[in-house]
Design a protein around this motif. Structure first.
Motif, PDB file in Angstrom:
ATOM      1  N   ASP A 112     -31.204  12.526   2.365  1.00  0.00           N
ATOM      2  CA  ASP A 112     -30.740  13.564   3.286  1.00  0.00           C
ATOM      3  C   ASP A 112     -29.473  14.268   2.840  1.00  0.00           C
ATOM      4  O   ASP A 112     -28.604  14.543   3.662  1.00  0.00           O
ATOM      5  CB  ASP A 112     -30.439  12.969   4.680  1.00  0.00           C
ATOM      6  N   ILE A 113     -29.354  14.554   1.575  1.00  0.00           N
ATOM      7  CA  ILE A 113     -28.110  15.182   1.131  1.00  0.00           C
ATOM      8  C   ILE A 113     -27.945  16.561   1.748  1.00  0.00           C
ATOM      9  O   ILE A 113     -28.899  17.337   1.851  1.00  0.00           O
ATOM     10  CB  ILE A 113     -28.060  15.271  -0.425  1.00  0.00           C
ATOM     11  N   LYS A 114     -26.723  16.823   2.197  1.00  0.00           N
ATOM     12  CA  LYS A 114     -26.478  18.122   2.819  1.00  0.00           C
ATOM     13  C   LYS A 114     -25.499  18.969   2.022  1.00  0.00           C
ATOM     14  O   LYS A 114     -25.580  20.188   2.004  1.00  0.00           O
ATOM     15  CB  LYS A 114     -25.904  17.930   4.233  1.00  0.00           C
ATOM     16  N   GLU A 115     -24.523  18.309   1.421  1.00  0.00           N
ATOM     17  CA  GLU A 115     -23.549  19.066   0.649  1.00  0.00           C
ATOM     18  C   GLU A 115     -23.462  18.480  -0.740  1.00  0.00           C
ATOM     19  O   GLU A 115     -23.163  17.302  -0.895  1.00  0.00           O
ATOM     20  CB  GLU A 115     -22.157  18.959   1.289  1.00  0.00           C
ATOM     21  N   LEU A 116     -23.670  19.296  -1.733  1.00  0.00           N
ATOM     22  CA  LEU A 116     -23.627  18.808  -3.107  1.00  0.00           C
ATOM     23  C   LEU A 116     -22.697  19.678  -3.922  1.00  0.00           C
ATOM     24  O   LEU A 116     -22.870  20.897  -3.981  1.00  0.00           O
ATOM     25  CB  LEU A 116     -25.036  18.823  -3.717  1.00  0.00           C
ATOM     26  N   VAL A 117     -21.711  19.041  -4.536  1.00  0.00           N
ATOM     27  CA  VAL A 117     -20.772  19.766  -5.388  1.00  0.00           C
ATOM     28  C   VAL A 117     -20.757  19.078  -6.730  1.00  0.00           C
ATOM     29  O   VAL A 117     -20.486  17.889  -6.821  1.00  0.00           O
ATOM     30  CB  VAL A 117     -19.344  19.745  -4.792  1.00  0.00           C
ATOM     31  N   LEU A 118     -21.068  19.811  -7.775  1.00  0.00           N
ATOM     32  CA  LEU A 118     -21.135  19.216  -9.091  1.00  0.00           C
ATOM     33  C   LEU A 118     -20.265  20.027 -10.046  1.00  0.00           C
ATOM     34  O   LEU A 118     -20.615  21.135 -10.423  1.00  0.00           O
ATOM     35  CB  LEU A 118     -22.596  19.259  -9.551  1.00  0.00           C
TER      36      LEU A 118
END
Lengths: 421, 354
Positions: A112-118
């Motif tokens: 359930d990932i909602k925010e991804l910063v890479l």
């Protein structure tokens, strides 16, 4: 249960509070709470926000060792983690693209990932695996130095509200498709794309941030835009392409944003807007535009000045204005088209809400002075006008000042601050 | 106050809400201030309570009067729309300065009143307190019990560069040690309290002799079974490599065996390297055993055999005990309390088997 000093203060608080506390700790400290007591052993394991930065493992002089240990750390942490992960952020400059990152993204896509910063290091761009496009709940995506290639069957992120792509390799069609297939998109930021020609269709878009060399930007369907910030670089061939273009860039870009509240432009943005036919009296009034910041405006280019004027006069509620010039040292022999000002600026024009003006890098060229004159005469509630002259023109400063004092001021409260280094 | 003057004052008079805390005390609070708390706001909307003393709104149990006072101070400041962000920040920074206990109570109370900005503020303050402190300091600040064993503290994420098999081994042995310690604690308790002592010794005797329906018995049986299986595997596992100097302990129950291995591991690097030769799969079956999830319903014949073995072990234990104690306390400091010498055979068996 507690020791002799008193009962346990904190272990029985609800998990939502514990999460609230642990999430505000650096990830290492959060994980270390597992050795505090038996109740705390796995409290960290269900936090929903994981943020990894340079400090999450011990630093050491050998970059490879640090990189390996951070990969190990993150992999193990994910393995021990329980429950949904809503936010996952990696901002580590020494972490290069590696296969484990694919596995992490796959893991996140199942949780359930909602925010991804890479934000990885400056090496080979990381190629985003296709499992990212299965993250149905994704609401915020920020990628730095990645390759993004949405599959043909990709129908968009239906929950995506914020998209930030910085130095991302992606085809223009794919970006346009991505933007238009994310119906809830509110914030879009695109940086360092080369020669991008883009047509943005995002009915819910509120914040737009662009930086890079853009060949052509068209805001087709962005009626709700509230804030625009553009830093536009230009190469020679783009400039040439513009010379030949007849369409009005101003209208293409700012023609469909009636709710604009704040506009910021850098480098060649004003020039970009000036290209094409003169829109004449604008068909649009920016009722909510309160802050205009235009940098590197060339006061020797009539068209750019016109852009500035049109903007100012179409914003009845303008409160704050910041302009910085980019003129070269003026050649006094030029006879600029000064009666233009009398034509364009009727004395009836009133900027009835303008309070603060800041003019930077002023060289004292005639058009700059005319602008100052116009602003002073048309702003009945002006409070401060700061003028910061360009550092190269020490001689003209006195001349500028002499002219300034002559100008009529519509506001009795107006203070002119002439800043000399 | 006379009617007339009341009437004149009316425009300035605020309406009040009545709130009741869990201890029964009731207070009157300005409506604007009270409504800043979502829980109170909803309560008023839904039930219409709070307008009089008899119909005071009952606040959640986590809100005591002094904490309520603090919360209302917070609400009173923040519900005024005129304050700038900077002013609010300054107020918050000052507001937060209180002892940790109060801070925790405040967090809990704010959460029950759904006052999210205050929960965020207090969480941030608590995080700041925790950040950078050592575990001991954190335990002291929050009065946390130090009830994890060494084994549990072998945080997987900390030993990033260790050989995973060694860590697994350590964990295994630490767990056994923990069980041993617990059984010893039980045993020590037995000794201290005379009447209890008798009973537990009886219990022990009875289950050694095969009584049913006892939890201890189940675990003891499991242990016996584990030992059986382990004996069978002993050759495969080549643990004996590690204990080449302690051959007489080969048939000693696994727990004691472990200590030696552990000592060996910690005391000398050479032995450490020996364990590196162990086959990778050797420990997984053990893990299963120790987790004790196996269903260990023993039939009577099996039980008797086991009992006999147990008595054998007990005898051996008794004879080698002083020597064994020396070996056990070799190497690093042990948290184990030496098993007392004057206990009878059966209790020693019990602990030895742990």
């Amino acid at each position: 249960m507690g020791d002799a000093l008193g009962s346990d203060l904190i272990s029985d608080l609800p998990q939502s509070i514990v999460e609230s506390i642990l999430v505000r700790l650096p990830i290492r400290d959060a994980v270390k709470t597992s050795i505090l007591s038996s109740k705390w052993r796995y409290k960290w394991a269900s936090i929903t926000q994981l943020v990894f930065d340079e400090k999450c493992v011990d630093s050491c002089s050998d970059r490879d060792v640090v990189e390996k240990s951070v990969v190990k750390f993150i992999t193990r942490l994910l393995f021990l983690h329980q429950g949904p992960i809503h936010k996952f952020q990696i901002t580590i400059s020494y972490l290069q693209s590696c296969p484990e990152i694919d596995q992490w993204i796959l893991f996140l896509s199942r949780n359930d990932i909602k925010e991804l910063v890479l934000e990885l290091g400056e090496g080979e761009f990381f190629r985003i695996p296709s499992c990212l496009f299965n993250c149905k709940k994704l609401s915020r995506l920020e990628l730095f130095r990645c390759e993004l290639d949405p599959p043909l069957s990709f129908k968009g992120f239906l929950c995506l509200r914020s998209l930030n792509l910085h130095q991302v390799l992606i085809s223009p069609d794919a970006i346009e498709g991505l933007i238009s297939n994310c119906p809830l998109l509110e914030s879009l930021s695109l940086s360092y794309f080369d020669s991008l020609a883009l047509s943005i269709r995002a009915p819910n878009l509120k914040y737009l941030y662009l930086e890079g060399e853009f060949r052509d930007i068209c805001l087709d369907d962005t009626p709700l835009l509230v804030e625009i910030s553009v830093a536009m670089y230009m190469t020679d061939d783009i400039a040439e392409h513009f010379e030949q273009s007849a369409s009005c860039n101003f209208l293409k870009f700012l023609g469909g944003v009636p709710n604009l509240e704040r506009l910021v432009g850098h480098i060649y943005f004003t020039k970009y807007l000036s290209i094409g036919n003169d829109p004449g009296c604008l068909p649009i009034i920016y009722k909510n535009l309160e802050i205009i910041e235009l940098n590197q405006v060339s006061f020797e280019d009539m068209k750019e000045i016109l852009v500035v004027l049109r903007l100012i006069t179409s914003s009845p509620n303008l409160k704050e204005l910041q302009i910085s010039g980019s003129s070269n040292i003026p050649s006094a022999t030029d006879a600029p088209d000064l009666d233009f000002w009398e034509k364009e600026c009727s004395s009836k024009c009133r900027l009835s809400h303008l309070r603060v003006v800041q003019l930077t890098d002023m060289c004292g060229v005639p058009h700059e002075m005319e602008l100052i004159k116009f602003l002073l005469a048309s702003s009945p509630v002006l409070e401060t006008m700061s003028i910061i002259p360009c550092v190269y023109v020490v001689e003209s400063q006195l001349k500028m000042l002499t002219e300034l004092v002559k100008f009529r001021r519509a506001s009795a409260k107006a203070e002119i601050v002439f800043v000399r280094e | 106050m006379s009617e007339a003057s009341m009437a004149v004052m009316k425009p300035e008079m605020k309406s009040y809400i009545w709130l009741k805390t869990v201890d029964g005390s009731i207070q009157q609070v300005e409506q604007d201030v009270a409504m800043f708390c979502p829980m109170i706001f909803q309560e008023i909307l839904k039930t219409g309570m709070g307008s009089s003393k008899t119909y005071a709104i009952s606040l959640p149990q986590r809100v005591n009067p002094s904490i309520l006072g603090l919360i209302l101070d917070y609400c009173r400041f923040h519900q005024v729309p005129g304050h700038s962000n900077k002013e609010r920040k300054t107020f918050d920074e000052k507001f937060i300065r209180m002892d940790t206990k109060k801070l925790c109570e405040l967090t809990s109370a704010a959460d029950s009143l759904q006052l999210k900005p205050l929960v965020d503020l207090t969480s941030r303050a608590l995080a700041r307190i925790i950040e950078g402190k050592t575990p001991e300091e954190i335990r002291e600040t929050f009065h946390l019990p130090d009830d994890l064993t060494e084994e549990e503290k072998l945080e997987p994420l900390r030993n990033v560069t260790d050989d995973p098999r060694i860590r697994l081994l350590n964990r295994l042995y630490a767990r056994k040690r923990k069980e041993l310690k617990e059984k010893k604690k039980l045993k020590n308790v037995d000794i201290e309290e005379e009447p209890k002592d008798e009973r537990s010794v009886d219990d022990l005797l009875s289950f050694i002799n095969g009584a049913d329906g006892d939890i201890k018995e189940m675990s003891a049986n499991k242990n016996k079974k584990k030992n059986r299986r382990r004996k069978g595997h002993a050759k495969d596992l080549s643990l004996e490599n590690v204990n080449e100097n302690k051959r007489e302990l080969d048939s000693v129950p696994f727990a004691c065996h472990n200590h030696n291995v552990d000592n060996a591991l910690k005391a000398s690097p050479s032995k450490h390297s020996q364990t590196q030769d162990l086959p990778p799969m050797s420990f997984s079956p053990k893990l299963e055993f120790i987790d004790g999830d196996l269903d260990d319903e023993l039939d009577p014949a099996m039980k008797e055999e086991l009992d006999r073995e147990v008595e054998d072990f007990a005898r051996r234990l008794n004879s080698d005990w002083p020597e064994r104690m020396q070996i056990l306390s070799l190497g690093q400091d042990r948290r184990l309390v030496p098993i007392s010498m004057n206990s009878n055979v059966s209790t020693r068996i019990f602990t030895g088997m742990g």
